[in-house]
Design a protein around this motif. Structure first.
Motif, PDB file in Angstrom:
ATOM      1  N   TYR A  18       0.842  -1.191   0.000  1.00 32.13           N
ATOM      2  CA  TYR A  18       0.000   0.000   0.000  1.00 32.13           C
ATOM      3  C   TYR A  18       0.881   1.246   0.000  1.00 32.13           C
ATOM      4  O   TYR A  18       1.848   1.321   0.749  1.00 32.13           O
ATOM      5  N   TRP A  19       0.514   2.245  -0.802  1.00 30.11           N
ATOM      6  CA  TRP A  19       1.257   3.489  -0.885  1.00 30.11           C
ATOM      7  C   TRP A  19       0.369   4.650  -0.475  1.00 30.11           C
ATOM      8  O   TRP A  19      -0.822   4.664  -0.753  1.00 30.11           O
ATOM      9  N   ALA A  20       0.957   5.640   0.184  1.00 32.66           N
ATOM     10  CA  ALA A  20       0.319   6.920   0.539  1.00 32.66           C
ATOM     11  C   ALA A  20      -1.012   6.713   1.261  1.00 32.66           C
ATOM     12  O   ALA A  20      -1.031   6.091   2.321  1.00 32.66           O
ATOM     13  N   ALA A  21      -2.111   7.224   0.717  1.00 30.04           N
ATOM     14  CA  ALA A  21      -3.418   7.147   1.378  1.00 30.04           C
ATOM     15  C   ALA A  21      -3.871   5.703   1.571  1.00 30.04           C
ATOM     16  O   ALA A  21      -4.580   5.394   2.531  1.00 30.04           O
ATOM     17  N   ALA A  22      -3.456   4.811   0.691  1.00 27.86           N
ATOM     18  CA  ALA A  22      -3.812   3.398   0.844  1.00 27.86           C
ATOM     19  C   ALA A  22      -3.143   2.826   2.096  1.00 27.86           C
ATOM     20  O   ALA A  22      -3.752   2.064   2.846  1.00 27.86           O
ATOM     21  N   ARG A  23      -1.898   3.217   2.331  1.00 22.81           N
ATOM     22  CA  ARG A  23      -1.180   2.763   3.532  1.00 22.81           C
ATOM     23  C   ARG A  23      -1.881   3.281   4.781  1.00 22.81           C
ATOM     24  O   ARG A  23      -2.067   2.550   5.754  1.00 22.81           O
ATOM     25  N   ALA A  24      -2.289   4.535   4.757  1.00 21.18           N
ATOM     26  CA  ALA A  24      -2.984   5.111   5.907  1.00 21.18           C
ATOM     27  C   ALA A  24      -4.313   4.394   6.154  1.00 21.18           C
ATOM     28  O   ALA A  24      -4.657   4.094   7.295  1.00 21.18           O
ATOM     29  N   ALA A  25      -5.053   4.101   5.099  1.00 15.13           N
ATOM     30  CA  ALA A  25      -6.356   3.442   5.242  1.00 15.13           C
ATOM     31  C   ALA A  25      -6.218   2.004   5.720  1.00 15.13           C
ATOM     32  O   ALA A  25      -7.034   1.514   6.507  1.00 15.13           O
ATOM     33  N   ALA A  26      -5.185   1.309   5.256  1.00 15.32           N
ATOM     34  CA  ALA A  26      -4.981  -0.084   5.656  1.00 15.32           C
ATOM     35  C   ALA A  26      -4.300  -0.196   7.013  1.00 15.32           C
ATOM     36  O   ALA A  26      -4.411  -1.221   7.687  1.00 15.32           O
ATOM     37  N   GLY A  27      -3.570   0.840   7.402  1.00 14.80           N
ATOM     38  CA  GLY A  27      -2.845   0.798   8.665  1.00 14.80           C
ATOM     39  C   GLY A  27      -1.600  -0.056   8.621  1.00 14.80           C
ATOM     40  O   GLY A  27      -1.030  -0.412   9.654  1.00 14.80           O
ATOM     41  N   THR A  28      -1.139  -0.372   7.424  1.00 11.16           N
ATOM     42  CA  THR A  28       0.067  -1.172   7.240  1.00 11.16           C
ATOM     43  C   THR A  28       0.635  -0.882   5.854  1.00 11.16           C
ATOM     44  O   THR A  28      -0.088  -0.447   4.959  1.00 11.16           O
ATOM     45  N   ALA A  29       1.904  -1.133   5.680  1.00 14.64           N
ATOM     46  CA  ALA A  29       2.540  -0.918   4.388  1.00 14.64           C
ATOM     47  C   ALA A  29       2.431  -2.132   3.479  1.00 14.64           C
ATOM     48  O   ALA A  29       2.463  -2.006   2.255  1.00 14.64           O
ATOM     49  N   GLU A  30       2.259  -3.315   4.087  1.00 15.53           N
ATOM     50  CA  GLU A  30       2.313  -4.538   3.296  1.00 15.53           C
ATOM     51  C   GLU A  30       1.657  -5.677   4.051  1.00 15.53           C
ATOM     52  O   GLU A  30       1.783  -5.758   5.275  1.00 15.53           O
ATOM     53  N   GLU A  31       0.971  -6.537   3.318  1.00 16.54           N
ATOM     54  CA  GLU A  31       0.394  -7.743   3.907  1.00 16.54           C
ATOM     55  C   GLU A  31       0.093  -8.734   2.801  1.00 16.54           C
ATOM     56  O   GLU A  31       0.126  -8.396   1.621  1.00 16.54           O
ATOM     57  N   SER A  32      -0.200  -9.972   3.170  1.00 15.00           N
ATOM     58  CA  SER A  32      -0.493 -11.024   2.199  1.00 15.00           C
ATOM     59  C   SER A  32      -1.939 -11.475   2.300  1.00 15.00           C
ATOM     60  O   SER A  32      -2.518 -11.499   3.388  1.00 15.00           O
TER      61      SER A  32
END
Length: 81
Positions: free
Chosen positions: A9-23
């Motif tokens: 996840y980048w930028a606003a997507a990272r903020a919305a997901a609360g994480t930078a990466e997941e599977s």
């Protein structure tokens, strides 16, 4: 065939997901994005509705079939200046 893909996840997507990466697991890109929406709620759903999505560096749509190890990147619109 169900595959395990990594979502970055980048930028606003990272903020919305609360994480930078997941599977997540799924057969298609739509499957893993749906799983991400269910995991993170309407904030991420809003971002996904306007984001560009890349699979292994190529812009892709929901019907893209995934294989194990693919990387999905969620890139929300960026403002420049």
């Amino acid at each position: 065939m169900v595959a395990r893909a990594t979502i970055r996840y980048w930028a606003a997507a990272r903020a919305a997901a609360g994480t930078a990466e997941e599977s997540f697991e799924g057969e298609t890109l739509a499957d893993v994005l749906d799983a991400a929406e269910q995991a993170h709620g309407p904030g991420l759903a809003r971002v996904l509705s306007v984001a560009s999505v890349l699979v292994d560096g190529t812009r892709s749509g929901g019907s893209t079939v995934l294989t194990d190890g693919m990387v999905v990147e969620v890139l929300p619109p960026f403002a420049g200046g």
